[in-house]
Enzyme design. Structure first.
Site, PDB file in Angstrom:
ATOM      1  CD  GLN A 129     -73.201  28.040  29.376  1.00 44.03           C
ATOM      2  OE1 GLN A 129     -72.320  27.590  28.644  1.00 44.03           O
ATOM      3  NE2 GLN A 129     -74.293  27.360  29.674  1.00 44.03           N
ATOM      4  CG  ASN A 155     -77.616  30.915  29.817  1.00 43.25           C
ATOM      5  OD1 ASN A 155     -77.504  31.992  30.398  1.00 43.25           O
ATOM      6  ND2 ASN A 155     -78.765  30.293  29.693  1.00 43.25           N
ATOM      7  N   GLY A 173     -69.513  21.579  36.487  1.00 38.39           N
ATOM      8  CA  GLY A 173     -68.704  20.578  35.789  1.00 38.39           C
ATOM      9  C   GLY A 173     -69.158  20.261  34.376  1.00 38.39           C
ATOM     10  CG  HIS A 174     -73.470  19.845  33.237  1.00 41.15           C
ATOM     11  ND1 HIS A 174     -74.424  19.994  32.273  1.00 41.15           N
ATOM     12  CD2 HIS A 174     -73.829  20.661  34.251  1.00 41.15           C
ATOM     13  CE1 HIS A 174     -75.335  20.864  32.683  1.00 41.15           C
ATOM     14  NE2 HIS A 174     -74.996  21.283  33.894  1.00 41.15           N
ATOM     15  CB  THR A 199     -70.467  11.925  51.904  1.00 39.19           C
ATOM     16  OG1 THR A 199     -70.758  11.668  53.281  1.00 39.19           O
ATOM     17  CG2 THR A 199     -69.227  11.139  51.495  1.00 39.19           C
ATOM     18  N   GLY A 255     -73.957  24.123  39.225  1.00 35.44           N
ATOM     19  CA  GLY A 255     -73.888  25.579  39.104  1.00 35.44           C
ATOM     20  C   GLY A 255     -75.006  26.255  39.870  1.00 35.44           C
ATOM     21  CB  THR A 256     -78.587  25.365  40.264  1.00 33.70           C
ATOM     22  OG1 THR A 256     -78.794  25.264  38.854  1.00 33.70           O
ATOM     23  CG2 THR A 256     -79.815  25.940  40.938  1.00 33.70           C
ATOM     24  CB  CYS A 271     -83.248  26.190  31.652  1.00 33.84           C
ATOM     25  SG  CYS A 271     -81.642  25.549  32.100  1.00 33.84           S
TER      26      CYS A 271
HETATM   27  N1  PLP Z   1     -75.742  29.347  35.121  1.00 32.06           N
HETATM   28  C1  PLP Z   1     -75.670  29.329  33.788  1.00 32.06           C
HETATM   29  C2  PLP Z   1     -75.200  30.548  33.066  1.00 32.06           C
HETATM   30  C3  PLP Z   1     -76.028  28.177  33.072  1.00 32.06           C
HETATM   31  O1  PLP Z   1     -75.965  28.166  31.747  1.00 32.06           O
HETATM   32  C4  PLP Z   1     -76.460  27.042  33.806  1.00 32.06           C
HETATM   33  C5  PLP Z   1     -76.908  25.830  33.090  1.00 32.06           C
HETATM   34  O2  PLP Z   1     -77.391  25.883  31.968  1.00 32.06           O
HETATM   35  C6  PLP Z   1     -76.487  27.118  35.192  1.00 32.06           C
HETATM   36  C7  PLP Z   1     -76.134  28.282  35.820  1.00 32.06           C
HETATM   37  C8  PLP Z   1     -76.926  25.955  36.026  1.00 32.06           C
HETATM   38  O3  PLP Z   1     -75.897  24.997  36.098  1.00 32.06           O
HETATM   39  P1  PLP Z   1     -76.247  23.512  36.593  1.00 32.06           P
HETATM   40  O4  PLP Z   1     -76.936  22.847  35.471  1.00 32.06           O
HETATM   41  O5  PLP Z   1     -74.913  22.885  36.874  1.00 32.06           O
HETATM   42  O6  PLP Z   1     -77.066  23.651  37.803  1.00 32.06           O
END
Ligand code: PLP
Length: 395
Positions: A187, A159, A208-209, A245, A80-81, A333
């Site tokens: 989220q 989140n 994904g996670h 890849t 996501g980041t 986080c």
């Molecule tokens: N954006 C939100 C709202 C999240 O809650 C998170 C992870 O907690 C992220 C981005 C980051 O996702 P990733 O852990 O896949 O980088």
């Protein structure tokens, strides 16, 4: 139930669904070809990746027709980041004369810390505030977005509190000024209906996670027609928009997870909302001086942010852990830092309550029994901590 883990930290990460794991397995030792290879062995993997792309597009309401391959609106990323960073980066490159990013005070660090880096590079960043329910100040947003704004980035669902932002309205404000609109739906995806066409978003991030696929894979929706400069330059993978890849097995897993979520969206929404609402009712009825944070009318279904006045969230987590109950204080986080999270601070939650805030986040794997067990343990835990708290006095 004592020896079991009760996992109520699903906004931090989710268990990989068994069907997802099964779908991924062949891509390690059997179908291990490189999708960029010319031979059929690699080519068949490339076809499977395209199928995963369709599954992701379908969850997000991205239109695709095989003839013009609109599925290319989906780019696979590592998380996501990366998706968040790549979206903002692409908008700044597509509108090079514009030097401003408008975002919100409650975004994930994946957006906020990247924006901080961009201010060091000379860009202006304006963060729009929220009220004490976490609702965005739309007037301030309208004032901030101007002809110098390249992109507005506002999350779909928070989140920490689950508060849902009015993304369609925010997109309209961005577009009226000729800016792009990005939403971090990490989220929200798989929990509430997402329709990128109806909401007119330009970029949308998922991970994904957070939806029962593995860690280390994400996707970015990029509206067709937008010139997309890659964040990661390298090979021609992802049609030149993301070098490296492909993480094939995880991409297949993400596709499968999206397919499962899309098929069960309404049912799962109702299930999680019911579990969460019953849990909160039990806490409100049995523990004095607590508050539920967020926009109670408009929240992600499985997220519950509860402030227990006059005690430390970390102490609550430790006592919950004795019973095998996993939750988190503030955002996953920011765990490790004793400062209340930036989200609770932006909402103006009083210090004495913000400090004792726990996020319970549910998934389809949770049961009513688990939540009843947790709700049953909390009154004694809170009473015990308040007894030794120097800040607690019975009102
Ligand atoms: N954006 C939100 C709202 C999240 O809650 C998170 C992870 O907690 C992220 C981005 C980051 O996702 P990733 O852990 O896949 O980088």
């Amino acid at each position: 139930m004592n020896n079991q883990i009760i996992y109520l930290d699903n906004n931090a990460t989710t268990q990989v669904a068994p069907e997802v794991f099964e779908a991924m397995k062949p891509y390690f030792c059997e179908k291990f070809g490189n999708p960029s290879s010319i031979h059929r062995f690699g080519g068949s993997v490339a076809a499977d990746i395209e199928n995963a792309r369709r599954q992701v597009a379908s969850l997000l309401g991205a239109t695709y027709r095989d003839s013009d391959n609109c599925a290319t609106e989906i780019i696979f990323t590592s998380c996501g980041t990366e998706s968040d960073n790549a979206a903002i980066n692409a908008a700044l490159h597509a509108l090079p004369e514009r030097k401003k990013i408008v975002t919100t005070a409650v975004e994930h660090p994946a957006v906020l810390h990247y924006c901080e880096e961009l201010t060091r590079q000379g860009f202006t960043v304006e963060k729009i505030g929220v009220d004490n329910c976490g609702r965005l100040d739309m007037q301030a947003l309208k004032k901030a977005v101007d002809s110098n704004t390249a992109i507005v980035s506002a999350m779909w669902g928070n989140n920490e509190t689950g508060t849902i932002f009015p993304v369609k309205e925010i997109a309209a404000v961005a577009h009226a000024a000729g800016a792009y609109f990005h939403t971090d739906a990490v989220q929200a995806a798989g929990k509430v209906k997402i329709d990128v066409v109806d909401t007119a978003v330009d970029f949308l991030s998922i991970s994904g996670h957070k939806l029962h696929a593995p860690k280390g894979v994400g996707a970015l929706y990029v509206r067709r027609g937008i010139i997309f400069d890659p964040l990661i330059c390298g090979g021609h993978q992802e049609r030149g928009r993301r070098g490296g890849t492909e993480n094939v097995a995880s991409i297949i897993g993400l596709g499968k997870a999206c397919e499962i979520s899309a098929a069960n969206l309404d049912e799962e929404y109702a299930y999680l909302k019911n579990l969460r609402d019953n849990f909160e009712q039990k806490l409100l009825a049995s523990i004095p001086r607590i508050r539920i944070n967020g926009d109670l009318e408009n929240r992600l279904p499985g997220t519950s942010s509860v402030s227990f006045e006059c005690i430390e969230g970390e102490s609550i987590l430790m006592l919950l852990d004795v019973f095998g109950i996993c939750a988190s204080s503030g955002s996953a986080c920011t765990t490790g830092s004793l400062e209340p999270s930036h989200v609770l601070r932006a909402m103006g939650i009083p210090y004495s309550a913000a400090h004792g805030t726990i996020r319970f986040s549910l998934s389809r794997c949770n049961t009513a029994e688990e939540l009843d067990f947790t709700a049953g343990k909390l009154p004694a835990i809170i009473a015990r901590l308040r007894e030794i708290s120097p800040y607690w006095e019975e009102k």
